[in-house]
Design a protein around this motif. Structure first.
Motif, PDB file in Angstrom:
ATOM      1  N   UNK A   1       0.803  -1.233   0.000  1.00  0.00           N
ATOM      2  CA  UNK A   1       0.000   0.000   0.000  1.00  0.00           C
ATOM      3  C   UNK A   1       0.836   1.284   0.000  1.00  0.00           C
ATOM      4  N   UNK A   2       2.033   1.228   0.542  1.00  0.00           N
ATOM      5  CA  UNK A   2       2.855   2.444   0.612  1.00  0.00           C
ATOM      6  C   UNK A   2       4.150   2.305  -0.196  1.00  0.00           C
ATOM      7  N   UNK A   3       4.090   1.553  -1.291  1.00  0.00           N
ATOM      8  CA  UNK A   3       5.281   1.341  -2.119  1.00  0.00           C
ATOM      9  C   UNK A   3       5.779   2.660  -2.701  1.00  0.00           C
ATOM     10  N   UNK A   4       7.072   2.831  -2.690  1.00  0.00           N
ATOM     11  CA  UNK A   4       7.668   4.047  -3.241  1.00  0.00           C
ATOM     12  C   UNK A   4       7.705   4.016  -4.760  1.00  0.00           C
ATOM     13  N   UNK A   5       7.734   2.830  -5.328  1.00  0.00           N
ATOM     14  CA  UNK A   5       7.747   2.680  -6.776  1.00  0.00           C
ATOM     15  C   UNK A   5       6.405   2.090  -7.194  1.00  0.00           C
ATOM     16  N   UNK A   6       5.743   2.751  -8.089  1.00  0.00           N
ATOM     17  CA  UNK A   6       4.451   2.300  -8.588  1.00  0.00           C
ATOM     18  C   UNK A   6       4.596   1.900 -10.058  1.00  0.00           C
ATOM     19  N   UNK A   7       4.707   0.606 -10.343  1.00  0.00           N
ATOM     20  CA  UNK A   7       4.850   0.200 -11.742  1.00  0.00           C
ATOM     21  C   UNK A   7       3.575   0.475 -12.529  1.00  0.00           C
ATOM     22  N   UNK A   8       3.739   0.651 -13.828  1.00  0.00           N
ATOM     23  CA  UNK A   8       2.581   0.857 -14.712  1.00  0.00           C
ATOM     24  C   UNK A   8       2.055  -0.465 -15.242  1.00  0.00           C
ATOM     25  N   UNK A   9       2.914  -1.496 -15.209  1.00  0.00           N
ATOM     26  CA  UNK A   9       2.533  -2.825 -15.682  1.00  0.00           C
ATOM     27  C   UNK A   9       3.525  -3.842 -15.111  1.00  0.00           C
ATOM     28  N   UNK A  10       3.133  -5.098 -15.133  1.00  0.00           N
ATOM     29  CA  UNK A  10       4.001  -6.176 -14.663  1.00  0.00           C
ATOM     30  C   UNK A  10       4.022  -7.301 -15.683  1.00  0.00           C
ATOM     31  N   UNK A  11       5.188  -7.914 -15.842  1.00  0.00           N
ATOM     32  CA  UNK A  11       5.316  -9.161 -16.573  1.00  0.00           C
ATOM     33  C   UNK A  11       6.018 -10.119 -15.621  1.00  0.00           C
TER      34      UNK A  11
END
Length: 173
Positions: free
Chosen positions: A14-24
Motif C-alpha cells: 500500500x505504501x510502495x515508493x515505486x508504482x509500476x505501470x505494468x508487470x510481466x
C-alpha cells in the motif's frame, strides 16, 4: 521466478515508493509446496560444476538457447552459493502469495512454463490462480517451454510479450 514474487509483493504494497505501470511475471514463484526437497535437485544441479563441463552439459540439454545464454547461466552457477538456493526453498516452504493477485489494478501478464519441461507451477496452481486474478491480469502457459521461458521459447515469449506491450502503444496514440 524469484524476481516475480518480489515484483508482485512490491506492486501490491500500500505504501510502495515505486508504482509500476505494468508487470510481466515469467514463471513466478507464487506458491511453493511445503516440502522443498523436490525443487532442490533442479535448482542446485549446476552449483560447483566446472564451467567448461557445465557449458557443454547445458548446451546439449538446451539446444534452443543462444550460446550467450548458456554462458551467462553457467556463470551464474559459478557465482551462486548452494546455501542461498537451499535457503530460498527452505525458508519459503509453503509460501503462498496468490491472494496478492486480487489486489492488482495494473496490467499484468503472467507467463507460465510447462511443468513437464521444468516449470515451477504444479498443474493445480493454474486453476487456483485463474480463480483469483482480476480482469487486468492475463495468464498464459507456454507449452513446451522450461522455466527459462525467454531462453527456451524466445519467439513465443516475444510474441506473447509483444501482444501485451502493444496495448500500451495503442493507448498512447
Amino acid at each position: 521466478s524469484w524476481g516475480g514474487i518480489n515484483a508482485l509483493v512490491h506492486a501490491t504494497l500500500p505504501d510502495a515508493q515505486v508504482q509500476p505501470r505494468a508487470l510481466v511475471l515469467e514463471d513466478p514463484v507464487l506458491l511453493l509446496a511445503a516440502d522443498p526437497a523436490p525443487y532442490l535437485p533442479a535448482f542446485t544441479a549446476g552449483v560447483g560444476v566446472p564451467r567448461d563441463a557445465l557449458v557443454a552439459e547445458m548446451s546439449a540439454a538446451n539446444p534452443r538457447w543462444h550460446e550467450c545464454d548458456v554462458w551467462w547461466k553457467a556463470e551464474a552457477w559459478q557465482q551462486v552459493r548452494r546455501s542461498a538456493i537451499e535457503g530460498f526453498f527452505v525458508d519459503n516452504a509453503a509460501i503462498n502469495v496468490v491472494d496478492r493477485l486480487r489486489q492488482l489494478t495494473l496490467p499484468t501478464q503472467i507467463l507460465v512454463a510447462d511443468r513437464s519441461q521444468g516449470g515451477i507451477w504444479l498443474a493445480e496452481h493454474i486453476p487456483l490462480v485463474q480463480g483469483v486474478i482480476p480482469a487486468c491480469v492475463s495468464l498464459e502457459v507456454l507449452a513446451g517451454s522450461g522455466h527459462n521461458i525467454h531462453r527456451d521459447s524466445f519467439i513465443p515469449f516475444t510474441m506473447t510479450l509483444g501482444v501485451f506491450v502493444r496495448q500500451f502503444l495503442k493507448a498512447a496514440r
